[in-house]
Scaffold this active site. Structure first.
Site, PDB file in Angstrom:
ATOM      1  N   TYR A 138       0.802  -1.338  -0.039  1.00  0.00           N
ATOM      2  CA  TYR A 138       0.024  -0.038   0.035  1.00  0.00           C
ATOM      3  C   TYR A 138       1.010   1.116  -0.071  1.00  0.00           C
ATOM      4  O   TYR A 138       0.403   2.395   0.211  1.00  0.00           O
ATOM      5  CB  TYR A 138      -1.014   0.020   1.247  1.00  0.00           C
ATOM      6  N   LYS A 189       5.056 -14.637   2.246  1.00  0.00           N
ATOM      7  CA  LYS A 189       5.205 -15.623   0.919  1.00  0.00           C
ATOM      8  C   LYS A 189       6.647 -15.532   0.313  1.00  0.00           C
ATOM      9  O   LYS A 189       6.978 -15.030  -0.753  1.00  0.00           O
ATOM     10  CB  LYS A 189       4.484 -14.881  -0.301  1.00  0.00           C
ATOM     11  N   ASP A 222      -0.720 -18.586   1.607  1.00  0.00           N
ATOM     12  CA  ASP A 222      -1.702 -19.545   0.986  1.00  0.00           C
ATOM     13  C   ASP A 222      -1.976 -20.642   1.920  1.00  0.00           C
ATOM     14  O   ASP A 222      -3.207 -21.057   2.260  1.00  0.00           O
ATOM     15  CB  ASP A 222      -1.220 -19.876  -0.606  1.00  0.00           C
ATOM     16  N   ASP A 246      -4.777  -7.892   4.897  1.00  0.00           N
ATOM     17  CA  ASP A 246      -6.110  -7.192   4.399  1.00  0.00           C
ATOM     18  C   ASP A 246      -6.698  -8.431   4.011  1.00  0.00           C
ATOM     19  O   ASP A 246      -8.183  -8.590   4.312  1.00  0.00           O
ATOM     20  CB  ASP A 246      -5.874  -6.491   3.372  1.00  0.00           C
ATOM     21  N   ASP A 250     -10.460 -10.283   5.983  1.00  0.00           N
ATOM     22  CA  ASP A 250     -11.839 -10.727   5.574  1.00  0.00           C
ATOM     23  C   ASP A 250     -12.029 -12.038   5.719  1.00  0.00           C
ATOM     24  O   ASP A 250     -13.125 -12.598   6.240  1.00  0.00           O
ATOM     25  CB  ASP A 250     -11.809 -10.452   4.235  1.00  0.00           C
TER      26      ASP A 250
END
Ligand code: IPM
Ligand code: MG
Length: 358
Positions: A138, A189, A222, A246, A250
């Protein structure tokens, strides 16, 4: 009596409805407690102001907010304003301008709420996601060239700094240390992204030596999604990059039963600037004006705000009132109830006033 200056920015969609609900609960707590007072200033910033004047907030907006103890934020985003305009016009300038680098997202299954995983109820899922909130994906770095031509390129560059990663890692380890399980999962990752993400792993390892009583492990993002679904009890505190967290938050909200109850705190741990508290759910224009928005996420973030300004007892009382209200199934339609925003708010305020709680 302690007096706190709160900036209220309800902004768009259901923002004004949930912020009004949150302020009623905060006032009920202040009255009941008697030990503090909230001096709330309302700001009409948001997408309507953008449509009127071309800017979501005034040029000196950040300056105006500096003097406050905290910012109570509704939601930003409108169907007729591009999302990147509303985001970069209000919420991100506040987060980045005030260096609110720790975004803290607690998730629990509240009593009375039906969560989607079989055999997973209150107590089985109790997480706090710490989202790096100042850089990463971001950072706004990148650009476009040769617009509209076949050779057009767009780059989106993630920025990870040693300072940025070290400070969020320390925040996460410290938070994990304060929680009963003292357990942190570091998400990256670093198999595919072999520069910044490998640096995350290295810094996590370095910082872990400062917290010998915190157990920690590492997950690739993942595989983390699968673990959250298959083994929610195995997680406690989680730290991840801006974008990874982020997405994970969710998923966390959905696994706890609804994004309608999920809160977030944008914290400047150094307390140089005001921190900002908001529900995660966004402006939800599809239900705006109907009086059915779920105020629980806003109550929860109000509790985070009270905790941050030093009113921990009031924060605990508010969460208990929210839990008892959910348990009594006074809830809005998004979580299977029939109550309106105001009915849920009245029930929570009544619970706060009642002498039976705390
Ligand atoms: C969140 C939201 C925002 C984000 C959106 C509205 C840009 O999804 O707070 O999680 O991605 O930061
Ligand atoms: Mg999000």
């Amino acid at each position: 009596m302690k007096r706190y200056k709160i900036a209220s920015i309800p902004a768009d969609g259901i923002g004004p409805e949930v912020i009004a609900a949150g302020l009623q609960a905060l006032n009920a707590l202040a009255v009941r407690d008697g030990g503090f007072e909230l001096d709330v200033t309302d700001f009409d910033w948001g997408s309507d102001r953008y449509k009127r004047t071309g800017a979501l907030m005034p040029d000196d907006g950040i300056e105006q907010l500096k003097a406050f103890d905290a910012i109570f934020f509704g939601a930003v985003g409108a169907p007729d304003v591009p999302d990147h305009v509303s985001l970069w016009g209000l919420r991100l300038p506040i987060c980045q301008g005030f260096d609110q680098y720790a975004n803290v997202r607690p998730t629990r299954i509240l009593p009375g709420i039906k969560a989607p995983l079989a055999d997973v109820g209150p107590g089985d899922l109790d997480w706090v996601i710490v989202r790096e909130n100042s850089e990463g994906e971001y950072a706004g770095m990148g650009g476009r060239a040769h617009r509209g031509l076949p050779e057009e390129v767009g780059t989106e560059v993630a920025i990870f700094t040693r300072t940025g990663v070290t400070r969020i890692m320390r925040y996460a380890f410290k938070l994990a240390q304060l929680r009963p399980r003292k357990f942190l999962t570091v998400v990256t990752k670093s198999n595919a992204q072999r520069h910044g993400m490998v640096m995350w792993d290295e810094i996590a390892d370095e910082v872990s030596h400062e917290f010998p009583n915190v157990t920690w492990d590492k997950m690739l993002v993942d595989a983390m999604t699968a673990r959250m679904v298959k083994d929610p009890q195995s997680l406690d505190t989680i730290v991840a990059t801006n974008l990874h967290a982020d997405i994970l938050s969710d998923l966390a909200g959905a696994l706890a039963g609804s994004l309608g109850v999920a809160p977030t705190a944008n914290i400047d741990p150094g307390r140089r600037f005001p921190s900002m508290f908001e529900p995660i759910h966004g402006s939800a224009f599809d239900i705006a004006g109907q009086g059915i928005a779920n105020p629980v996420a806003t109550f929860w973030t109000a509790a985070q705000m009270l905790e941050h300004i030093g009113e921990g007892d009031a924060a605990a009382r508010l969460m208990l009132a929210v839990e008892k209200t959910c348990e009594a199934r006074v809830m809005t339609p998004d979580i299977g109830g029939t109550a309106s925003t105001q009915e849920v708010t009245d029930a929570v305020c009544e619970m706060i006033r009642s002498s039976n709680i705390l």
